[in-house]
Design a protein around this motif. Structure first.
Motif, PDB file in Angstrom:
ATOM      1  N   TYR A 453       0.874  -1.172   0.000  1.00 35.08           N
ATOM      2  CA  TYR A 453       0.000   0.000   0.000  1.00 35.08           C
ATOM      3  C   TYR A 453       0.914   1.225   0.000  1.00 35.08           C
ATOM      4  O   TYR A 453       1.728   1.393   0.908  1.00 35.08           O
ATOM      5  CB  TYR A 453      -0.911  -0.006   1.217  1.00 35.08           C
ATOM      6  N   VAL A 454       0.758   2.045  -1.036  1.00 30.49           N
ATOM      7  CA  VAL A 454       1.710   3.131  -1.273  1.00 30.49           C
ATOM      8  C   VAL A 454       1.005   4.484  -1.288  1.00 30.49           C
ATOM      9  O   VAL A 454      -0.010   4.664  -1.970  1.00 30.49           O
ATOM     10  CB  VAL A 454       2.441   2.923  -2.624  1.00 30.49           C
ATOM     11  N   VAL A 455       1.562   5.402  -0.516  1.00 24.56           N
ATOM     12  CA  VAL A 455       1.172   6.812  -0.622  1.00 24.56           C
ATOM     13  C   VAL A 455       2.234   7.467  -1.496  1.00 24.56           C
ATOM     14  O   VAL A 455       3.404   7.555  -1.118  1.00 24.56           O
ATOM     15  CB  VAL A 455       1.111   7.492   0.755  1.00 24.56           C
ATOM     16  N   ALA A 456       1.809   7.905  -2.699  1.00 22.83           N
ATOM     17  CA  ALA A 456       2.770   8.422  -3.682  1.00 22.83           C
ATOM     18  C   ALA A 456       3.097   9.886  -3.429  1.00 22.83           C
ATOM     19  O   ALA A 456       2.223  10.684  -3.098  1.00 22.83           O
ATOM     20  CB  ALA A 456       2.223   8.246  -5.086  1.00 22.83           C
ATOM     21  N   ARG A 457       4.361  10.202  -3.606  1.00 19.71           N
ATOM     22  CA  ARG A 457       4.802  11.589  -3.544  1.00 19.71           C
ATOM     23  C   ARG A 457       4.547  12.275  -4.896  1.00 19.71           C
ATOM     24  O   ARG A 457       4.329  13.471  -4.966  1.00 19.71           O
ATOM     25  CB  ARG A 457       6.295  11.634  -3.210  1.00 19.71           C
ATOM     26  N   ASP A 458       4.587  11.455  -5.936  1.00 19.18           N
ATOM     27  CA  ASP A 458       4.376  11.922  -7.302  1.00 19.18           C
ATOM     28  C   ASP A 458       3.288  11.048  -7.919  1.00 19.18           C
ATOM     29  O   ASP A 458       3.428   9.818  -7.993  1.00 19.18           O
ATOM     30  CB  ASP A 458       5.683  11.799  -8.087  1.00 19.18           C
ATOM     31  N   GLN A 459       2.200  11.661  -8.377  1.00 19.21           N
ATOM     32  CA  GLN A 459       1.058  10.908  -8.871  1.00 19.21           C
ATOM     33  C   GLN A 459       1.341  10.165 -10.178  1.00 19.21           C
ATOM     34  O   GLN A 459       0.509   9.380 -10.640  1.00 19.21           O
ATOM     35  CB  GLN A 459      -0.134  11.844  -9.049  1.00 19.21           C
ATOM     36  N   SER A 460       2.478  10.387 -10.782  1.00 22.83           N
ATOM     37  CA  SER A 460       2.824   9.644 -11.995  1.00 22.83           C
ATOM     38  C   SER A 460       3.370   8.254 -11.690  1.00 22.83           C
ATOM     39  O   SER A 460       3.589   7.450 -12.602  1.00 22.83           O
ATOM     40  CB  SER A 460       3.871  10.426 -12.809  1.00 22.83           C
ATOM     41  N   LEU A 461       3.617   7.966 -10.432  1.00 22.40           N
ATOM     42  CA  LEU A 461       4.176   6.680 -10.021  1.00 22.40           C
ATOM     43  C   LEU A 461       3.240   5.531 -10.399  1.00 22.40           C
ATOM     44  O   LEU A 461       2.032   5.610 -10.192  1.00 22.40           O
ATOM     45  CB  LEU A 461       4.419   6.680  -8.512  1.00 22.40           C
ATOM     46  N   LEU A 491      -2.363   6.058   5.006  1.00 20.97           N
ATOM     47  CA  LEU A 491      -2.274   4.753   5.653  1.00 20.97           C
ATOM     48  C   LEU A 491      -2.830   4.843   7.065  1.00 20.97           C
ATOM     49  O   LEU A 491      -2.635   5.857   7.749  1.00 20.97           O
ATOM     50  CB  LEU A 491      -0.815   4.293   5.700  1.00 20.97           C
ATOM     51  N   PRO A 492      -3.523   3.803   7.541  1.00 24.30           N
ATOM     52  CA  PRO A 492      -4.070   3.832   8.895  1.00 24.30           C
ATOM     53  C   PRO A 492      -2.966   3.778   9.948  1.00 24.30           C
ATOM     54  O   PRO A 492      -2.038   2.985   9.848  1.00 24.30           O
ATOM     55  CB  PRO A 492      -4.944   2.582   8.945  1.00 24.30           C
ATOM     56  N   LYS A 493      -3.086   4.650  10.958  1.00 22.80           N
ATOM     57  CA  LYS A 493      -2.091   4.707  12.026  1.00 22.80           C
ATOM     58  C   LYS A 493      -2.779   4.841  13.372  1.00 22.80           C
ATOM     59  O   LYS A 493      -3.914   5.313  13.463  1.00 22.80           O
ATOM     60  CB  LYS A 493      -1.140   5.889  11.807  1.00 22.80           C
ATOM     61  N   SER A 494      -2.055   4.455  14.409  1.00 26.17           N
ATOM     62  CA  SER A 494      -2.565   4.610  15.760  1.00 26.17           C
ATOM     63  C   SER A 494      -2.375   6.054  16.222  1.00 26.17           C
ATOM     64  O   SER A 494      -1.782   6.878  15.513  1.00 26.17           O
ATOM     65  CB  SER A 494      -1.826   3.672  16.713  1.00 26.17           C
ATOM     66  N   ARG A 501      -0.871  -2.245  10.272  1.00 24.56           N
ATOM     67  CA  ARG A 501      -0.949  -3.175   9.143  1.00 24.56           C
ATOM     68  C   ARG A 501      -2.176  -4.078   9.250  1.00 24.56           C
ATOM     69  O   ARG A 501      -2.757  -4.479   8.246  1.00 24.56           O
ATOM     70  CB  ARG A 501       0.310  -4.042   9.086  1.00 24.56           C
ATOM     71  N   ARG A 502      -2.553  -4.391  10.494  1.00 27.60           N
ATOM     72  CA  ARG A 502      -3.694  -5.282  10.668  1.00 27.60           C
ATOM     73  C   ARG A 502      -4.958  -4.688  10.074  1.00 27.60           C
ATOM     74  O   ARG A 502      -5.806  -5.402   9.543  1.00 27.60           O
ATOM     75  CB  ARG A 502      -3.877  -5.597  12.160  1.00 27.60           C
ATOM     76  N   LYS A 503      -5.080  -3.371  10.143  1.00 26.38           N
ATOM     77  CA  LYS A 503      -6.248  -2.724   9.547  1.00 26.38           C
ATOM     78  C   LYS A 503      -6.248  -2.854   8.033  1.00 26.38           C
ATOM     79  O   LYS A 503      -7.298  -2.970   7.407  1.00 26.38           O
ATOM     80  CB  LYS A 503      -6.314  -1.249   9.951  1.00 26.38           C
TER      81      LYS A 503
END
Length: 521
Positions: A453-461, A491-494, A501-503
């Motif tokens: 699961y990726v949060v992109a810095r550049d939307q062309s990725l 990404l889900p975080k506490s 990751r479990r989420k």
């Protein structure tokens, strides 16, 4: 008693039984023993003897079987690793094991020779591999019919397998004694109901505990093992039919490919009576397919590890698909309060039906007693005589075990352990990646499929760009790279910023994610 002597007993019992086959090469027990003696003697001319570690970076080929028995006769330590490991991983295992010699072939030549460029260690090449000090054929020429035999005790280490375990990071060496390996082989024979002169596939790699079980159990019952350096579902089906294979012990991924092969119905597999699997979970659907298409007389789910071979077995999968069953022949187990920080005690037993961490008794003849040069990992894993497996499970009203997943986030894909952190570390270095989390998602074929699961810095990725990046990484083995990519906004975080990751593995949460792209690579 040592394994080399036990093998010689088997040779005396049935010298003319076929022992090992690969393509057109067929060796009887007498011929295999003669080969092993000559190679053992050849190794002695290089100064290799009792207690020396020999690192093998080979496919499952007939020479590896010969080398195994030669090394056992010397009282040396057979130390196989995955031939697909990266340069950095090969170098680490070589240095960590303090290998006296490294044995390799063309498939592993590049990683091995680069890893050894500044190391004064004996290089033994197979199948024309370059850069070796001596070839396998040279060993045979150097050797005599009778190697010098040292006194070997049951408590001496004979095998060291490397495992990523449950903590990620560097692989851990798992020393196993002659007694450990004898006990595991006997348990395997009993638990799978093997008889004299069975025949099996040498598909599971000999750097894996499942491969070692197939090799030893066949030897002790004068059975035949058919080695397969390279294979696919078609070649496996051809071997099953041509060699009249009677029993198999495989990861679910391979079994899935066999029973779902487009030409499955064209093969005569009537000799195949006994089916065992381990290394990953098998879905209920695949279990039902096995009963329907293979019609096994014996069908066993074996649950265990490199460190302690058997935890439990289930041979009533027709009634309880996916069940891990009861403790093995040499074992007892408990389910205790799960704590990834390692504070749980063997007395913290949870009630029936309540999930917890599975622990097993280390007094088992099959159990190791600690990791190689890793006191920290040993103290974390073994507490008050119990091995904490890192697996979550529960016991039902019948006392049967069900395995639920990992206490941590280990991914088991195709029987291989892959830790998310080592994959995330590579992907996070890509300049277009802002954040990444890697998880294992359920898959009928692989058990789990590595998913990023990726949060992109550049939307062309794109997923293809990331896949090529992973392929080029010197620190990430090819089989560990993600097969699926999902691009998300967050990404889900506490509350303290810890990645959850479990989420990500929870289907409901996944459906709520703002997904831009999902691509299988």
């Amino acid at each position: 008693m040592d394994l080399g002597t036990l093998f010689e007993f088997a040779v005396e019992r049935h010298p003319n039984h076929e022992a090992v086959v690969q393509d057109d090469i067929r060796l009887s027990y007498r011929e295999l023993n003669d080969e092993a003696n000559r190679i053992a003697s050849g190794l002695q001319t290089l100064g290799i003897g009792k207690g020396d570690r020999l690192l093998l970076v080979l496919k499952n080929r007939i020479e590896m079987v010969v080398l195994y028995w030669a090394i056992q006769k010397l009282g040396a330590i057979f130390t196989p690793i995955n031939f697909r490991l990266s340069l950095e991983e090969v170098e680490y295992c070589m240095r960590d094991s303090q290998a006296k010699a490294v044995i390799y072939e063309p498939a592993s030549e590049q990683a091995v020779t680069q890893a050894m460029k500044d190391v004064d260690t004996i290089r033994i090449g197979l199948c024309g591999a370059s850069g070796a000090n001596v070839s396998f054929d040279d060993l045979r020429k150097r050797g005599t019919d009778r190697p010098d035999r040292s006194a070997i005790q049951a408590s001496d280490v004979c095998l060291m397998l490397y495992t990523s375990g449950t903590t990620g990071g560097r692989p851990k060496g798992v020393p196993r004694t002659h007694e450990n390996e004898y006990g595991a082989a006997v348990a395997h024979i009993i638990q799978n109901q093997y008889r004299t002169a069975e025949s099996t596939l040498g598909v599971m790699p000999l750097y894996h505990t499942m491969g070692m079980r197939s090799l030893l159990s066949m030897a002790f019952i004068n059975g035949k093992i058919v080695m397969t350096p390279d294979y696919d579902a078609t070649s496996i089906l051809n071997i099953l039919q041509a060699e009249n294979i009677s029993c198999i012990y495989l990861v679910p991924t391979i079994i899935h490919d066999i029973v779902n092969h487009q030409s499955f119905a064209d093969y005569d597999l009537s000799s195949l009576k006994k089916l065992g699997y381990a290394g990953a979970a098998m879905t209920k659907a695949l279990t039902e397919q096995c009963f329907e298409r293979l019609r096994p007389e014996v069908f066993v789910n074996h649950y265990g590890s490199t460190e302690v071979y058997t935890y439990s077995i289930c041979n009533y999968l027709d009634r309880k698909p996916s069940c891990a069953g009861k403790p093995g022949f040499h074992q007892r187990l408990r389910v205790v309060v799960a704590d990834p920080n390692g504070t749980s005690k063997p007395t913290d037993v949870v009630p029936v039906g309540v999930p917890g961490e599975i622990i097993v008794d280390t007094r088992s003849i099959e159990s190791f007693q600690g990791y190689w040069n890793r006191r920290d990992a040993t103290e974390f894993a073994i507490r008050d005589g119990w091995y904490f497996t890192g697996d979550m499970g529960l016991l039902d009203e019948d006392g049967d075990l069900y395995v639920l997943g990992r206490v941590d986030d280990m991914i088991i894909s195709g029987g291989e352990n892959i830790h998310p952190l080592e994959v995330e570390d590579v992907l996070a270095k890509h300049p277009k990646v802002s954040e990444v989390a890697v998880v294992g998602l359920p898959d009928d074929r692989w058990g789990q499929v590595v998913t990023a699961y990726v949060v992109a810095r550049d939307q062309s990725l794109t997923a293809s760009e990331l896949d090529e990046y992973c392929k080029m990484s010197p620190s990430l083995s090819n089989f560990k790279r993600p097969r699926k990519y999902h691009f998300v906004d967050a990404l889900p975080k506490s509350a303290v910023g810890k990645m959850l990751r479990r989420k990500l593995r929870d289907e409901a949460v996944q459906n709520q994610l703002n997904t831009r792209e999902s691509v299988s690579s």
